[in-house]
Write a protein that holds these residues in place. Structure first.
Motif, PDB file in Angstrom:
ATOM      1  N   VAL A 173     -16.054   5.394  -9.972  1.00  0.00           N
ATOM      2  CA  VAL A 173     -15.245   4.656  -9.006  1.00  0.00           C
ATOM      3  C   VAL A 173     -16.166   3.850  -8.090  1.00  0.00           C
ATOM      4  O   VAL A 173     -17.387   4.065  -8.066  1.00  0.00           O
ATOM      5  N   GLU A 174     -15.578   2.942  -7.312  1.00  0.00           N
ATOM      6  CA  GLU A 174     -16.346   2.281  -6.276  1.00  0.00           C
ATOM      7  C   GLU A 174     -16.710   3.297  -5.197  1.00  0.00           C
ATOM      8  O   GLU A 174     -15.956   4.239  -4.934  1.00  0.00           O
ATOM      9  N   GLU A 175     -17.862   3.097  -4.589  1.00  0.00           N
ATOM     10  CA  GLU A 175     -18.366   4.060  -3.614  1.00  0.00           C
ATOM     11  C   GLU A 175     -17.337   4.388  -2.539  1.00  0.00           C
ATOM     12  O   GLU A 175     -17.166   5.553  -2.157  1.00  0.00           O
TER      13      GLU A 175
ATOM     14  N   ALA B 167     -25.456   7.775 -10.016  1.00  0.00           N
ATOM     15  CA  ALA B 167     -25.452   6.391 -10.471  1.00  0.00           C
ATOM     16  C   ALA B 167     -26.796   5.723 -10.185  1.00  0.00           C
ATOM     17  O   ALA B 167     -27.302   4.937 -11.009  1.00  0.00           O
ATOM     18  N   ARG B 168     -27.398   6.023  -9.056  1.00  0.00           N
ATOM     19  CA  ARG B 168     -28.706   5.459  -8.729  1.00  0.00           C
ATOM     20  C   ARG B 168     -29.767   6.008  -9.670  1.00  0.00           C
ATOM     21  O   ARG B 168     -30.633   5.268 -10.148  1.00  0.00           O
ATOM     22  N   ARG B 169     -29.710   7.308  -9.961  1.00  0.00           N
ATOM     23  CA  ARG B 169     -30.693   7.911 -10.866  1.00  0.00           C
ATOM     24  C   ARG B 169     -30.569   7.335 -12.273  1.00  0.00           C
ATOM     25  O   ARG B 169     -31.575   7.152 -12.969  1.00  0.00           O
TER      26      ARG B 169
ATOM     27  N   GLY C 191     -18.337  -7.327  -9.132  1.00  0.00           N
ATOM     28  CA  GLY C 191     -16.985  -7.867  -9.101  1.00  0.00           C
ATOM     29  C   GLY C 191     -16.894  -9.209  -9.787  1.00  0.00           C
ATOM     30  O   GLY C 191     -17.898  -9.792 -10.214  1.00  0.00           O
ATOM     31  N   LYS C 192     -15.678  -9.724  -9.918  1.00  0.00           N
ATOM     32  CA  LYS C 192     -15.469 -11.028 -10.544  1.00  0.00           C
ATOM     33  C   LYS C 192     -16.182 -12.138  -9.788  1.00  0.00           C
ATOM     34  O   LYS C 192     -16.570 -13.155 -10.384  1.00  0.00           O
TER      35      LYS C 192
ATOM     36  N   ARG D 160     -22.329  -7.591  -5.980  1.00  0.00           N
ATOM     37  CA  ARG D 160     -22.755  -6.280  -6.454  1.00  0.00           C
ATOM     38  C   ARG D 160     -22.164  -5.174  -5.582  1.00  0.00           C
ATOM     39  O   ARG D 160     -21.917  -5.379  -4.394  1.00  0.00           O
ATOM     40  N   ALA D 161     -21.933  -4.021  -6.192  1.00  0.00           N
ATOM     41  CA  ALA D 161     -21.366  -2.881  -5.458  1.00  0.00           C
ATOM     42  C   ALA D 161     -21.958  -1.592  -5.993  1.00  0.00           C
ATOM     43  O   ALA D 161     -22.395  -1.519  -7.149  1.00  0.00           O
TER      44      ALA D 161
END
Length: 429
Positions: free
Chosen positions: A291-293, A362-364, A371-372, A376-377
């Motif tokens: 999911v988004e953070e 996710a970082r590891r 997004g469109k 960046r996210a």
């Protein structure tokens, strides 16, 4: 893996938060590594700029017919310096990377202090533990008496902490796995995967099993290739997207898989050695979300409800607790445990954990979002057991035992087993 700038940011106060989970962050060492890396990068950039200028001067002097011996020597020295600085940069970055890999996730402020389950916060109880007018047996006695569980032969084959199932026991295992998968794919929108049980060191590192938990993993090697047996399907499911950029409009992604799981249980000698509670090999249906953070905390409530759903359908009494900071897993910033009632022990025992790892995994694993609009996210990952086959089987046997020694199968499971009762002799009806 952490952003070192965040770890050193006084407003974040990561050191104080990590102390809540018993980890002492060496901020002095981290500061020195970050400073050294910055210095080496700066020196390298300066040397490359000087080298470019020197090369231009050599070219210009040569065109003029001048002696370029000293200029070429200067250019050679600069190239050698650049080589040394690049090697130093690789060394300091490797040291920083290794240091960051050993730092656990930062716990959320909402979780309670403490290092053991006694400090956990009970959230809710669902269902009422059954009352028996006879002394309830544990799952080992029930299973071995009916001939559907054989721990002795399992020990002969593989040693302690393995199990052999037979007849109705094997059918019940298979039925539970299919039931869980149908609930999660049909009602909760998860996509089912079939996955390898052997993965690389990099894959294990991506979800946080390595380097910290190496002693608890089974490792094998064929033709000089190192591979690890997965302790949970969370490992391959999360790493399906390692090194990828996820499109934000495709989120959330909900994945599930039924896999074998392998754990050495290092350091747990003598604990739950009888029966199926703590095995070296077991199977489990796992749930993972991307999911988004900003949505991770909301998604945690959702994935927790998904983990609870099969227990509700099976009519098994359970409770949910929020773990204390010192009892929260290495990769998680918050964890809820689901504990099912076991009559033989007269208490609730863990059957699922639902965790929000934030952006830690996710970082590891280098999983990013976009997004469109090209913005960046950060991506957050979550996981939960949905559920383990062995521990659920334990709860089904113990909570549904009858005075005559038979075991009634929960109604929701009957279409999958094909029988409603396991008789004391192992026959079914």
């Amino acid at each position: 893996m952490h952003d070192p700038r965040q770890l050193l940011d006084p407003e974040v106060d990561a050191a104080a938060k990590l102390r809540r989970r018993g980890y002492v962050l060496d901020t002095d060492h981290l500061s020195k590594l970050v400073s050294r890396r910055s210095s080496v990068i700066s020196e390298g950039d300066q040397a490359r700029a000087e080298s470019k200028k020197a090369a231009a001067e050599v070219g210009a002097a040569a065109k003029r017919g001048e002696d370029v011996t000293e200029l070429r020597e200067r250019a050679r020295e600069l190239k050698n310096r650049i080589t040394r600085l690049e090697e130093e940069q690789r060394e300091v970055e490797a040291e920083l990377h290794e240091f960051l890999l050993g730092i656990p996730n930062i716990p959320l402020d909402e979780i309670p202090d403490g290092a053991t389950e006694e400090f956990a916060e009970e959230v809710r109880r669902v269902g009422t533990p059954p009352e028996f007018d006879f002394e309830p047996l544990d799952h080992v006695d029930l299973g071995e008496r009916a001939g559907i569980l054989d721990l002795g032969r399992a020990t002969k084959l593989s040693g302690p902490r393995f199990a052999v199932f037979k007849g109705a026991g094997s059918r019940l295992q298979r039925a539970l796995a299919q039931f869980f998968l149908d609930v999660h794919t049909g009602e909760h929108g998860y996509t089912e995967f079939s996955l390898p049980a052997l993965v690389t060191r990099q894959t294990m590192t991506g979800t946080g099993q390595l380097p910290k938990f190496e002693e608890d993993l089974f490792r094998t090697g064929v033709a000089d290739r190192e591979l690890f047996l997965i302790p949970t399907a969370e490992v391959p499911l999360v790493n399906l997207h390692a090194g990828e950029i996820l499109q934000l409009e495709d989120l959330p992604l909900r994945y599930t898989a039924h896999t074998p799981c392998f754990r050495s249980e290092a350091g747990s000698y003598g604990k739950d050695t009888r029966g199926l509670i703590r095995q070296h090999e077991f199977s489990k249906v796992e749930l993972v979300q991307f999911v988004e953070e900003e949505r991770s905390r909301e998604a945690l409530d959702e994935i927790l409800s998904h983990a609870e759903a099969p227990l509700r359908k099976l009519g098994l009494p359970y409770r949910v607790i929020k773990l204390a900071a010192g009892d929260t897993g290495f990769s998680a910033q918050i964890t809820f445990d689901v504990e099912v009632w076991l009559p033989s022990q007269g208490t609730y025992r863990e059957i699922s954990s639902a965790s929000d790892t934030g952006t830690f995994q996710a970082r590891r694993a280098n999983i990013r979002g976009k997004g469109k609009d090209g913005k960046r996210a950060q991506i957050a990952t979550l996981n939960a057991s949905g559920l383990p086959i062995g521990r659920t089987l334990v709860a089904v046997l113990e909570n549904n035992q009858q005075a005559d020694g038979s075991i009634r199968i929960p109604e929701a499971l009957v279409p999958y087993t094909g029988f409603a009762v396991i008789n004391p002799d192992g026959s079914t009806a």
